[in-house]
Write a protein that holds these residues in place. Structure first.
Motif: not given
Length: 497
Positions: A277, A281, A284, A333
Motif C-alpha cells: 500500500r 501511494r 500514485d 503529499q
C-alpha cells in the motif's frame, strides 16, 4: 533519473548528511608500462571544487600514466593522488581506496572517510585518487549548469508519448556529443580496465610488492578487474557493496529496481506501513507529478516526477536518513515539493548557487565505454512490465534508462560483463549487505563465485543501507580490520547480524 543510481558510493550519503572487454589475464609477474621509478612529488593539498584543503595530515601528488595503455611509452595524463601516512611503526604498505561511481573523486572523499578507517591507518598509508576522467584527473564535464537544469525540468524519464520519447532520446544523444567534445581522445581511454592498469602502476610507484585495496560499490568491480588482470599482485583486498559482475546492462537495471524496492519496503515497514500500500501511494504521487509538477520554495523550479524519484532514492542509501524521507514525502503529499527537491539536489550535487557536480558526467563516459549492450526503445518498452512487477515505484524509470543512458553513444562499449576471475590470487574479502539498495546482496555471492574457488570469501551483514563497513556493525568492522591488519581470513559465509 539516470543510471547514476547504478553504482553511486558513500559520497551520496555524505551529500545527504550535509543538506562505479578485459580479455585474458596479463599477469606475467613483471611491472608493465612506464618506468615505476618515477618519483611522486608529495606536497600540501590545495582546495578543490569549492571544498577547503584538507588538514596537514594529507599530502597530494600527481602520477603520470599512459593515455593509451596499448602505447605505454606514448602520451601521458596526470592522475591526482592523496594520502595520509601510517601512524604506527609496523607499517604494511599503502591501502588504496575507490569509493565508487564510477566517477567519484577519491581525493575529495578520502579525508572525510578517514575517521571511519582510522584503525587501519595504524599500519597503512591511506591512499586514494581521482581516476582518469574524474575530478582533478582530466575530469570530464559534458554539459553546463544551465542546460543541466533545463533538462531536469523538461525531459521525462518515463516518456508517455512519441513526442516525449523523441525528446528523451534527443537529450541522451546530445549529452553524449557534449561528452565527446569535452573529452576528446580521452573518451576512448577511461574504461575500468584502463583504471585497473593505472592501479598497478600506482602500486609500483608507491613501492608496494602487492596491491592492498578497499573498493566500495563500483570500486568492487574495479577491484575484481584488477584481480583478474594481476592475480599474483593482489595483497589484501576488501570489496564492500558489491556490483554483480555477471549482470549486463539490463541485468544491472533490474537488480537495482529490486534492491531499491526492497529498501523502500523495509523503510515502509519501519514506519508501520504495509509495503504494498505504501508503494502504491508513492507511485500514485509520482504519476500525479508526471502530469503536474509541484511548486517549491526554489525560485523558478518545480518538483518533476524524475526529480521526485531522485529525491526518494537518496535517503534509501542510509537508514539514518529514513526520517528525512518521511518528512519530504509528507510535505509532497501536502503539495510542497521543496524537501524532495532538496534531496534530489543533494544527489545531483547541485549547490545553492545552481552549480552542479560532474560525478554523473564521468560516470556515464566510463560506464558507456565499459558496456557494449545498447537496448533500443522498443526493447525498453518490452522490459517495462517485467520491471514494474519487480518495483512499482522504480521499475519504469530503470526500464527506460536502459535505452536512454548510452543512446547513440559516440564510442563503442567494450564488453557485456566484466571479467573478474582471478585464479592464483590470495583470499579476497567480499562483503554483502542484505538491505543494500544500490548493489543488492546477491551480487556478493556472484562476485565470490566468479573470483574463483579459494579466492572469494563472503561476509554477510544483515543490515540496511549502501555498504557495510563503518555502518554500525562491530562484527563487520572487527572482521575487516582483522583481515587487513593481521591477515586473518574469516570463514566463507560468516554472518554478522
Amino acid at each position: 533519473m539516470t543510471r547514476s543510481v547504478r553504482w553511486t558510493a558513500l559520497a551520496v550519503a555524505a551529500a545527504l548528511l550535509a543538506a562505479g572487454c578485459t580479455g585474458g589475464s596479463s599477469d606475467d609477474g613483471k611491472g608493465g608500462g612506464p618506468p615505476a621509478a618515477q618519483k611522486l612529488d608529495w606536497g600540501r593539498c590545495k582546495a578543490t571544487g569549492g571544498s577547503p584543503a584538507p588538514g596537514r595530515d594529507w599530502q597530494c601528488a600527481t602520477l603520470r600514466v599512459p593515455l593509451d595503455w596499448s602505447k605505454p611509452d606514448g602520451e601521458t595524463i596526470g592522475l591526482a593522488l592523496i594520502r595520509a601516512r601510517a601512524r604506527g611503526e609496523d607499517r604494511i604498505g599503502s591501502l588504496l581506496f575507490n569509493f565508487g561511481g564510477p566517477g567519484g573523486s577519491g581525493v575529495s572523499m578520502m579525508p572525510s572517510y578517514a575517521t571511519t578507517v582510522s584503525e587501519l591507518r595504524e599500519r597503512y598509508d591511506l591512499v586514494s585518487w581521482d581516476p582518469r576522467g574524474v575530478g582533478a584527473s582530466a575530469g570530464i564535464r559534458c554539459r553546463d549548469d544551465r542546460r543541466i537544469q533545463a533538462a531536469e525540468s523538461t525531459v521525462d524519464g518515463t516518456p508517455d508519448t512519441p513526442a516525449e520519447e523523441k525528446a528523451f532520446l534527443a537529450d541522451a544523444a546530445d549529452f553524449g556529443q557534449g561528452c565527446r567534445k569535452a573529452a576528446g581522445k580521452l573518451m576512448a581511454h577511461v574504461s575500468t580496465t584502463d583504471t585497473a592498469r593505472d592501479m598497478d602502476l600506482m602500486r609500483q610507484v608507491l613501492g608496494d610488492a602487492k596491491l592492498h585495496y578497499f573498493g566500495i560499490s563500483y570500486g568492487t568491480e574495479l577491484g575484481g578487474v584488477h584481480a583478474h588482470l594481476f592475480p599474483r599482485r593482489v595483497g589484501r583486498m576488501v570489496l564492500d557493496a558489491v556490483v554483480d559482475p555477471g549482470a549486463d546492462t539490463v541485468g544491472h537495471a533490474e537488480n537495482q529496481a529490486r534492491g531499491f524496492q526492497r529498501a523502500l519496503n523495509d523503510y515502509l515497514r519501519s514506519t508501520g506501513q504495509d509495503p504494498e500500500r505504501g508503494s502504491r501511494r508513492i507511485a500514485d504521487l509520482l504519476e500525479r507529478l508526471d502530469a503536474r509538477p509541484l511548486s517549491t520554495s526554489s525560485p523558478g523550479r518545480k518538483l518533476t516526477q524524475s526529480l521526485a524519484l531522485t529525491g526518494i532514492l537518496l535517503p534509501l542509501y542510509s537508514k539514518d536518513s529514513w526520517p528525512v524521507l518521511t518528512a519530504a514525502l509528507k510535505a509532497a503529499q501536502r503539495g510542497d515539493g521543496s524537501e524532495l527537491l532538496a534531496l534530489a539536489d543533494g544527489y545531483n550535487e547541485r549547490d545553492s548557487s545552481g552549480r552542479y557536480g560532474t560525478t554523473t558526467h564521468s560516470q556515464r563516459v566510463i560506464s558507456c565505454l565499459d558496456d557494449r549492450q545498447r537496448p533500443s526503445v522498443e526493447e525498453a518498452r518490452r522490459l517495462l512490465p517485467r520491471f514494474e512487477k519487480v518495483s512499482p515505484v522504480f521499475g519504469a524509470f530503470l526500464g527506460w534508462d536502459t535505452a536512454g543512458w548510452c543512446h547513440d553513444w559516440p564510442v563503442a562499449g567494450q564488453h557485456e560483463t566484466p571479467e573478474v576471475s582471478a585464479p592464483g590470487a590470495p583470499p579476497v574479502l567480499v562483503i554483502g549487505n542484505t538491505g543494500d539498495p544500490a548493489t543488492p546482496y546477491e551480487g556478493a555471492r556472484r562476485m565470490a563465485d566468479e573470483l574463483g574457488e579459494g579466492v572469494g570469501v563472503v561476509l554477510t551483514w544483515k543490515g540496511e543501507g549502501h555498504g557495510a563497513y563503518g555502518s554500525g556493525s562491530d562484527c563487520v568492522d572487527s572482521t575487516v580490520n582483522a583481515y587487513l591488519l593481521n591477515g586473518s581470513v574469516p570463514e566463507d559465509g560468516k554472518v554478522c547480524s
